[in-house]
Design an enzyme around this catalytic site. Structure first.
Site, PDB file in Angstrom:
ATOM      1  N   GLY A 161       2.841  -1.225   4.372  1.00  0.00           N
ATOM      2  CA  GLY A 161       2.817   0.199   4.078  1.00  0.00           C
ATOM      3  C   GLY A 161       4.224   0.717   3.849  1.00  0.00           C
ATOM      4  N   GLY A 162       4.846   1.246   4.917  1.00  0.00           N
ATOM      5  CA  GLY A 162       6.160   1.897   4.816  1.00  0.00           C
ATOM      6  C   GLY A 162       7.201   1.104   4.038  1.00  0.00           C
TER       7      GLY A 162
ATOM      8  CB  SER B 157       5.461  -2.171  11.911  1.00  0.00           C
ATOM      9  OG  SER B 157       4.964  -0.864  12.177  1.00  0.00           O
TER      10      SER B 157
ATOM     11  CD  GLU C  71      -2.969   5.182   7.013  1.00  0.00           C
ATOM     12  OE1 GLU C  71      -2.976   5.343   5.781  1.00  0.00           O
ATOM     13  OE2 GLU C  71      -2.021   4.626   7.617  1.00  0.00           O
TER      14      GLU C  71
ATOM     15  N   GLY D  88       2.482   1.772  10.884  1.00  0.00           N
ATOM     16  CA  GLY D  88       3.390   2.906  10.739  1.00  0.00           C
ATOM     17  C   GLY D  88       4.094   3.297  12.028  1.00  0.00           C
TER      18      GLY D  88
ATOM     19  CG  ASN E  86      -1.676   1.218   1.469  1.00  0.00           C
ATOM     20  OD1 ASN E  86      -1.726   2.083   0.591  1.00  0.00           O
ATOM     21  ND2 ASN E  86      -2.302   1.334   2.633  1.00  0.00           N
ATOM     22  CD1 TRP E  87       3.464   1.010  -2.834  1.00  0.00           C
ATOM     23  CD2 TRP E  87       3.428   2.107  -4.778  1.00  0.00           C
ATOM     24  NE1 TRP E  87       4.128   0.238  -3.752  1.00  0.00           N
ATOM     25  CE2 TRP E  87       4.114   0.893  -4.963  1.00  0.00           C
ATOM     26  CE3 TRP E  87       3.285   2.950  -5.882  1.00  0.00           C
ATOM     27  CZ2 TRP E  87       4.661   0.509  -6.189  1.00  0.00           C
ATOM     28  CZ3 TRP E  87       3.822   2.577  -7.096  1.00  0.00           C
ATOM     29  CH2 TRP E  87       4.511   1.366  -7.255  1.00  0.00           C
ATOM     30  CE  LYS E  88      -0.013   3.174   4.895  1.00  0.00           C
ATOM     31  NZ  LYS E  88       0.003   3.280   6.342  1.00  0.00           N
TER      32      LYS E  88
ATOM     33  CG  HIS F 206      -5.805   1.485   5.370  1.00  0.00           C
ATOM     34  ND1 HIS F 206      -5.354   2.416   6.277  1.00  0.00           N
ATOM     35  CD2 HIS F 206      -4.773   0.640   5.131  1.00  0.00           C
ATOM     36  CE1 HIS F 206      -4.080   2.143   6.568  1.00  0.00           C
ATOM     37  NE2 HIS F 206      -3.711   1.067   5.890  1.00  0.00           N
TER      38      HIS F 206
ATOM     39  CD  GLU G  43      -3.467  -3.007   7.406  1.00  0.00           C
ATOM     40  OE1 GLU G  43      -2.324  -3.176   6.956  1.00  0.00           O
ATOM     41  OE2 GLU G  43      -4.167  -2.023   7.144  1.00  0.00           O
TER      42      GLU G  43
HETATM   43  C1  PEP Z   1      -0.742  -0.231   6.197  1.00  0.00           C
HETATM   44  O1  PEP Z   1      -0.888   0.942   6.007  1.00  0.00           O
HETATM   45  O2  PEP Z   1      -1.592  -1.003   5.737  1.00  0.00           O
HETATM   46  C2  PEP Z   1       0.423  -0.676   6.949  1.00  0.00           C
HETATM   47  C3  PEP Z   1       0.417  -1.880   7.431  1.00  0.00           C
HETATM   48  O3  PEP Z   1       1.448   0.219   7.121  1.00  0.00           O
HETATM   49  P1  PEP Z   1       2.899  -0.077   7.783  1.00  0.00           P
HETATM   50  O4  PEP Z   1       3.422  -1.328   7.121  1.00  0.00           O
HETATM   51  O5  PEP Z   1       3.714   1.127   7.461  1.00  0.00           O
HETATM   52  O6  PEP Z   1       2.674  -0.274   9.237  1.00  0.00           O
END
Ligand code: PEP
Length: 250
Positions: free
Chosen positions: A234-235, A213, A97, A173, A10-12, A95, A167
């Site tokens: 994500g990151g 993470s 967010e 994050g 997920n490149w956000k 998600h 999640e």
């Molecule tokens: C996400 O946004 O779905 C996620 C898991 O982010 P991160 O890997 O950065 O925690």
């Protein structure tokens, strides 16, 4: 067991078109022949660029959200028809967010789930508890209610096109990951809920990703757990150096 590991990035809200193209090209090259199922989900403005690069490869094209209606007066929204038109195959819905920063609620997410499935898109439905909910012993209850409401009136055949991403919000994050044991316990619980709502076969077959993470140094221990079938990243999905080792874990 027929479940295949599914690793999604997920490149956000990151990257320009040139940066997205560079990353997509690196991933296509480095994941060629790799054995799991893969997805990248760029921002809307990048999708068409990335579509041209991942088409015909083992990397699926995803979007991070979509509108609850097909078309019409919905300023600022992007429709399922527009996503399909540029080659999107999968949409991430619910998600954390979207739920917590943009106040998306279960019935809205459920409407999006139905619309996406009606148009043949695969849905990654995200669920997960806040830190205070976990500390209050509510993690299972929160995930269960997000699943029951998010999948309301979704038929058994449609469920075959649904992936769940667990999640925990406190792990997204933050650099904090659920322990493999804690994550697996919630995944097992989610599987039980799917079994109750659908069937034991549906529970056995549904892919449940973990997100929060995920990094190259924790992916293997997480994926070794019986009920963890992949990762939503994500990151660490923003660079091939960090995503490819996760994607190629064995
Ligand atoms: C996400 O946004 O779905 C996620 C898991 O982010 P991160 O890997 O950065 O925690």
């Amino acid at each position: 067991m027929s479940r295949q590991y599914y690793i999604a990035g997920n490149w956000k809200m990151h990257k320009t078109r040139a940066e997205a193209a560079a990353l997509a090209n690196e991933l296509v090259e480095q994941l060629k022949g790799a054995s799991h199922k893969y997805l990248v989900a760029p921002s809307f403005t990048l999708i068409e660029t990335v579509a041209g690069i991942v088409k015909g490869t083992n990397i699926r094209l995803g979007a991070q959200n979509m509108a609850p209606e097909e078309q019409g007066a919905h300023t600022g929204e992007v429709s399922v028809l527009q996503l399909k038109d540029i080659g999107v195959e999968t949409v991430i819905l619910g998600h954390s967010e979207r739920r917590h920063n943009y106040l998306e609620y279960d019935s809205l997410i459920n409407k999006k789930v139905h619309l996406a499935l009606k148009h043949g898109l695969e849905v990654i439905l995200c669920v997960g508890e806040l830190l205070e909910e976990r500390e209050a012993g509510q993690a299972e209850k929160v995930c269960e209610s997000q699943i029951v409401n998010g999948l309301e009136d979704v038929s058994a055949p449609e469920l075959a096109n649904v992936v769940i991403a667990y999640e925990p919000v406190w792990a997204i994050g933050t650099g904090k990951t659920a322990t493999p044991e804690d994550a697996d316990a919630i995944h097992a619980y989610i599987r039980k809920v799917i079994g109750r709502l659908y069937s034991s076969t549906a529970a056995e077959n549904i892919i449940i990703q973990y997100g929060g993470s995920v990094k190259s140094d924790n992916v293997k221990a997480l994926m070794a757990k019986e009920n963890i079938d992949g990762a939503l990243v994500g990151g660490a999905s923003l660079k091939s150096e960090t995503f490819v080792p996760i994607a190629k874990f064995s």
